[in-house]
Design an enzyme around this catalytic site. Structure first.
Site, short mmCIF file in Angstrom:
data_model
loop_
_atom_site.label_atom_id
_atom_site.label_comp_id
_atom_site.label_asym_id
_atom_site.label_seq_id
_atom_site.Cartn_x
_atom_site.Cartn_y
_atom_site.Cartn_z
N CYS A 26 1.03 -1.23 -0.39
CA CYS A 26 -0.53 -0.14 0.03
C CYS A 26 0.95 0.78 0.24
CB CYS A 26 -1.24 0.01 1.67
SG CYS A 26 0.16 0.18 3.43
N ASP A 85 7.89 31.19 -29.54
CA ASP A 85 9.05 31.54 -30.00
C ASP A 85 9.16 31.64 -32.05
OD1 ASP A 85 11.15 32.83 -30.93
OD2 ASP A 85 12.36 31.03 -31.27
N CYS A 140 3.42 1.52 3.01
CA CYS A 140 4.06 1.43 2.19
C CYS A 140 5.98 2.10 1.12
CB CYS A 140 4.30 -0.14 1.59
SG CYS A 140 3.10 -1.58 2.39
N ASP A 197 12.89 26.94 -29.73
CA ASP A 197 13.80 25.84 -29.60
C ASP A 197 14.79 26.32 -29.79
OD1 ASP A 197 13.45 27.78 -31.58
OD2 ASP A 197 14.13 26.19 -33.51
N ASP A 254 15.61 31.27 -25.59
CA ASP A 254 15.26 30.59 -25.74
C ASP A 254 15.26 29.84 -24.19
OD1 ASP A 254 13.59 31.60 -27.72
OD2 ASP A 254 13.90 29.45 -28.57
#
Length: 748
Positions: A16, A427, A19, A630, A634
């Protein structure tokens, strides 16, 4: 500062969510351990530690001391060791369940038959109860032994888990019945069938839960299955088939039609189309030829390819994807904190309720047995498993679905946060546009001594040292025109402005934005200003050239909008998001692109180091902001945004900084990521609702809250512990099955 490293260990023996919490506490106590997350659903522990202070064997020892097992990492067997351990655990649970069925089924039938008067006077003989003891004992101490061991170790670690509830509930019924056998004056009705059936039903639930839970990790297994076991390499003109692990960087690898590509590399010979859909989510095969990159796990099409291995083993793109998905599935979403807090108090609270129920009904009714039965029902029905599984199973399914669709969530926090975004910032260059601008205008200034090619030669010679897309486009145009360039001296790049260098015969040459050249004191003629305005109105990006502070001419460049950009922006609007474009380009050129794409707001003329500030300005309005980019410039904005979405074909810096990686390099991944996130969060909310409502309703029912309502069915008024055990087992399966629905959900 000591160097940290990460380790993911598969864990066995958890029953559970408590644990998982116990294990976290045990490992965190170790010297050198900086952080640890244990995921109950994926049954994995992710540990951040200092190797110079502690090691893998020490951590495994601590895990075993806490009462659990760990699968040792084995590079030779790869992930087979974990799978073998999981399979062995399921076989063990299945074997114990079958033993439980073999003994508890006749016990239950005989006991019920006697209670309903179906078996005749012989069934009331004293020896029958001893036979019931013989049938119940293997179930209690073989099928149910795990609960005694787990409960003991949990209490030893200073907490209580599900094992404590099951062990106590079944033991009360078993040992009370044993006491009646030894001391008949106490009573005659034994409850051996109750203890045996409780344990068998709970074992059935755990067995089914383990098998169902394993399906939530299907995405990882699919990705792992993309790796072929062997690879064909060419040595001295001869083909050799070697194990995948033996492939080295620089080897010449041969891939026939229909075969999977074993490692990352660069094509040296042959042409083919390659199916990368399992990695990018895009169904259209990609054409490959000499100098093109190929990635491990992709399927070669109709052509024969030879390529040079560039990345092998854990460095391949596929291995990195698997690592990212595993880390995301092992991380904890913020929403899980609520469930964890509840679970930490849950078992102690249930124990108090169970004993309170027993005392209350014994005092009110004056009878021991009904009070005991209600206490047992409370103990076995109140399992925190469903609560512990609610969030992690949905996270596993959501991140797995994302991996199938080419959307990699680095952690579950990003998966959760993406559902709350209100603004998406895009961008321009390389994100909305193709990112490969080309020269479309070359105009010389009045008084410039030369023609277009002379102006282009001067600008391209300076840009030879530049990595900027616009600079590379100018160089490419000069090369295409077969213009012989010269080497620049004293090259300098001013981020967001332009470049300078000294060219023999021309002196100091500047190539950059019109505004920057004006700031440096370059006087642009009225005709030049008119041309700048006219070209910018057409959506072109301009680079002005000067030599020795004299205006020399204008180079106009244009970047085309990606085919899917407008449709993606429309999809984002459909999801209720505002779309903002952030660019260093001039406002007029940016406006043209924005109008074509349907962008809501444009922020132009932004220097690279100003992008992060613009994200902060949007966040200051109280909205959650996602940034899509990308490039290296950025990276700060991606880090600042609530969720950074990095285009997978972009730079390593952008990918490293982003929270979500769009594998295909397509903007289609942005709305796809939003939809996956929202579907996952909806599933988590459903799971938490059912987990909470199950306990809120059924614990009072088990305690006898409905007893006085005589119009209700008897099984509700006096909920038998066997029904309670069945309900508990089904609650966990229900939550896991609901999470698995994410895999079947259609998300484009």
């Amino acid at each position: 500062m000591a160097e940290e490293t990460h380790l993911t260990l598969p864990i066995t023996g958890m029953t559970c969510v408590n644990c998982a919490a116990n294990l976290e506490r045990a490992v965190k106590k170790m010297p050198g351990v900086q952080d640890v997350h244990v995921n109950f659903a994926s049954e994995q522990a992710t540990v951040t530690y200092v190797p110079s202070v502690t090691g893998v064997e020490e951590m495994i020892g601590a895990i075993e001391d806490a009462g659990f097992g760990a699968v040792r990492p084995d590079e030779d067997s790869g992930d087979d060791a974990e799978q073998l351990a999981r399979d062995a655990e399921i076989r063990d649970q299945t074997r114990k369940f079958l033993v439980g069925v073999v003994f508890s089924a006749p016990l239950f039938l005989l006991s019920m038959g006697r209670d309903f008067g179906l078996l005749g006077p012989w069934s009331h003989g004293a020896w029958v109860n001893w036979m019931f003891l013989a049938l119940a004992t293997p179930v209690q101490f073989y099928t149910g032994w795990d609960y005694y061991v787990g409960g003991y170790k949990s209490l030893k670690n200073g907490s209580a888990n599900m094992d404590v509830l099951v062990a106590m509930g079944s033991s009360v019924a078993y040992f009370y019945s044993l006491a009646l056998l030894l001391y008949p004056l106490l009573g005659k009705h034994v409850y051996f069938e109750t203890s045996a059936v409780i344990i068998t039903l709970i074992k059935l639930g755990k067995m089914l839960e383990s098998r169902t839970k394993g399906r939530t990790g299907g995405a990882i297994r699919k990705l792992m299955g993309l790796r072929p076991k062997t690879a064909a390499i060419v040595v001295d003109g001869e083909e050799q088939v070697i194990p995948l692990a033996a492939v080295k960087v620089g080897d010449l690898v041969l891939v026939r039609p229909g075969e999977r590509i074993p490692v990352d590399g660069v094509v040296t010979e042959g042409e083919s189309s390659v199916d990368e859909s399992m990695l990018t989510g895009e169904p259209i095969p990609v054409d490959k030829g000499p100098e093109d990159n190929v990635i491990a796990g992709a399927v070669n099409g109709e052509g024969l390819l030879k390529f040079q291995a560039a990345k092998v083993g854990k460095d391949t793109a596929l291995a990195q994807i698997i690592r990212l998905v595993q880390e995301a599935q092992g991380s904890k979403a913020p929403i899980q904190a609520t469930a964890d807090r509840v679970a930490s108090f849950f078992v102690p609270g249930v124990l108090i309720i169970a004993f309170g129920t027993f005392i209350l009904w014994w005092i009110m009714g004056g009878e021991f047995v009904p009070a005991m039965i209600r206490m047992v029902a409370v103990l076995v029905i109140a399992c925190p498993c469903a609560l512990g599984l609610a969030t992690p199973t949905a996270i596993m399914a959501g991140t797995g679905k994302g991996a199938e669709k080419g959307v990699l969530f680095k952690n579950s926090e990003a998966l959760e946060m993406a559902a709350r975004l209100k603004i998406i910032v895009l961008d321009k260059t390389g994100t909305l546009t193709v990112g490969k601008p080309s020269v479309v205008d070359v105009r010389t200034a009045e008084g410039f001594m030369g023609d277009e090619n002379d102006l282009l030669k001067m600008a391209a010679s300076v840009e030879k040292g530049s990595e900027h897309p616009l600079g590379r486009a100018i160089v490419k145009e000069a090369v295409d025109r077969k213009i012989e360039l010269v080497d620049p001296d004293n090259f300098k790049a001013l981020r967001g402005h332009g470049v300078t260098a000294r060219i023999e015969g021309q002196g100091l040459v500047r190539v950059g934005k019109p505004a920057w050249l004006r700031e440096t004191g370059v006087a642009i003629s009225p005709d030049g200003e008119n041309q700048i305005e006219s070209l910018e109105d057409q959506g072109k990006t301009l680079m002005v050239v000067s030599a020795n502070d004299r205006f020399s001419g204008i180079i106009g460049l244009s970047d085309t909008l990606k085919p899917e950009s407008a449709a993606v922006v429309e999809e984002l609007h459909g999801e209720g998001l505002k779309v903002v474009m952030l660019t260093g380009d001039n406002a007029r050129a940016a406006g043209v692109i924005a109008r074509k794409a349907g962008i809501d707001e444009v922020v132009a003329d932004v220097l690279p180091d100003e992008k992060e500030g613009k994200i902060q300005e949007l966040q200051a309005k109280g909205e959650k902001v996602g940034m899509v980019g990308d490039g290296i410039n950025d990276a700060p904005a991606l880090a600042r945004a609530d969720v950074g979405l990095a285009i997978g074909t972009g730079t390593d810096v952008a990918i490293e900084t982003g929270d979500v990686i769009l594998q295909s390099g397509s903007l289609k991944g942005v709305p796809r990521a939003i939809r996956i996130s929202r579907a996952t969060m909806a599933t988590i909310r459903q799971n938490l609702f059912w987990a909470f409502i199950y306990n809120i309703i059924l614990i009072p029912v088990a305690a006898g809250a409905l007893y006085s309502f005589s119009f209700l069915p008897g099984f509700l008024r006096e909920l038998h512990p066997i029904l309670a055990a069945l309900a508990m087992a089904m609650s966990s399966i229900t939550v896991v099955s609901n999470s698995l629905r994410l895999y079947r959900k259609k998300i484009d």
